[in-house]
Design a protein around this motif. Structure first.
Motif, PDB file in Angstrom:
ATOM      1  N   GLY A 272       0.761  -1.236   0.000  1.00 40.55           N
ATOM      2  CA  GLY A 272       0.000   0.000   0.000  1.00 40.55           C
ATOM      3  C   GLY A 272       0.795   1.290   0.000  1.00 40.55           C
ATOM      4  N   ASP A 273       2.088   1.239   0.338  1.00 37.26           N
ATOM      5  CA  ASP A 273       2.894   2.461   0.422  1.00 37.26           C
ATOM      6  C   ASP A 273       3.080   3.046  -0.977  1.00 37.26           C
ATOM      7  OD1 ASP A 273       4.935   4.385   0.641  1.00 37.26           O
ATOM      8  OD2 ASP A 273       5.894   3.317   2.286  1.00 37.26           O
ATOM      9  N   PRO A 274       2.553   4.258  -1.242  1.00 32.43           N
ATOM     10  CA  PRO A 274       2.622   4.818  -2.601  1.00 32.43           C
ATOM     11  C   PRO A 274       4.041   5.031  -3.110  1.00 32.43           C
ATOM     12  CG  PRO A 274       1.868   6.479  -1.016  1.00 32.43           C
ATOM     13  CD  PRO A 274       1.850   5.168  -0.309  1.00 32.43           C
ATOM     14  N   ARG A 275       5.013   5.148  -2.208  1.00 37.32           N
ATOM     15  CA  ARG A 275       6.413   5.331  -2.638  1.00 37.32           C
ATOM     16  C   ARG A 275       6.996   4.056  -3.233  1.00 37.32           C
ATOM     17  NH1 ARG A 275       9.077   6.860   2.842  1.00 37.32           N
ATOM     18  NH2 ARG A 275       7.756   5.077   3.351  1.00 37.32           N
TER      19      ARG A 275
ATOM     20  N   VAL B 174       4.873   1.320  -4.527  1.00 34.44           N
ATOM     21  CA  VAL B 174       3.936   0.581  -5.389  1.00 34.44           C
ATOM     22  C   VAL B 174       4.604   0.293  -6.742  1.00 34.44           C
ATOM     23  CG1 VAL B 174       1.796   0.782  -6.710  1.00 34.44           C
ATOM     24  CG2 VAL B 174       1.830   1.420  -4.305  1.00 34.44           C
TER      25      VAL B 174
END
Length: 200
Positions: free
Chosen positions: A30-33, A35
């Motif tokens: 889930g971490d957008p950095r 993905v």
């Protein structure tokens, strides 16, 4: 010894983490950095873990980001190495000869972070197909990364040069994640029904 493409994935096994391993973000991360990232671990010990994104190629040429005379005519693109210290530069270079002051990551692949060695290496006009420059890096503590692997955030693979210097880095994550899903499908138990089943 099986070729890298046939080795089993080391999913959810933090014991297999180490320098020279590749992390592939799971679809559920889930971490957008992070993905859709594919990361090579270039440092792994009690002091911390450092990795470089392999699939974040930019449109910015090396000549614009490296303050080195030897880089002024380099048009090959720089990569985003990770979210930490974006001003820090690293290079991965495949060489058949040992490189002094560089850290051997696996096989003939070396990590370059020393400015003098950067200048010397670029002056020798390395082939862009086996020389990539990264700005920034990804970092964890050992316990943090082990926990993430146990929770299923990452698939762990042995590194190979075809992955590190992939000619189509934008498609690399999808290639790797499909490989993991194919292998998982092959290892999942299933029952083959060859005749109709009578329900009572």
């Amino acid at each position: 010894m099986l070729p890298a493409s046939l080795l089993p994935i080391q999913f959810k096994n933090p014991k297999d983490l180490g320098t020279g391993k590749v992390l592939v973000a799971s679809r559920g991360l889930g971490d957008p950095r992070f993905v859709g990232t594919v990361i090579l671990l270039v440092h792994y010990d009690g002091n911390g873990v450092v990795g470089l994104f392999l699939n974040r190629r930019t449109d910015v040429p090396l000549s614009q980001v490296l303050d080195l005379k030897a880089a002024k005519d380099r048009s090959d693109p720089v990569y985003i190495g990770g979210p930490m210290k974006p001003s820090a530069a690293f290079a991965l270079f495949q060489s058949s000869a040992k490189i002094e002051k560089a850290e051997n990551i696996f096989g003939g692949v070396y990590l370059i972070s020393d400015k003098g060695l950067f200048e010397k290496t670029i002056s020798a006009r390395p082939d862009p197909n086996v020389f990539h420059v990264y700005l920034g890096y990804a970092g964890w503590t050992q316990d943090q990364l082990r926990t993430e692997v146990q929770l299923g955030a990452w698939f762990v693979f042995p590194a190979d040069t075809a992955t590190i210097f992939n000619s189509d880095p934008d498609a690399l994550w999808l290639q790797m994640i499909r490989k993991t899903e194919l292998r998982l499908a092959k290892t999942e138990p299933f029952v083959e029904i060859s005749q109709p089943v009578e329900l009572f």
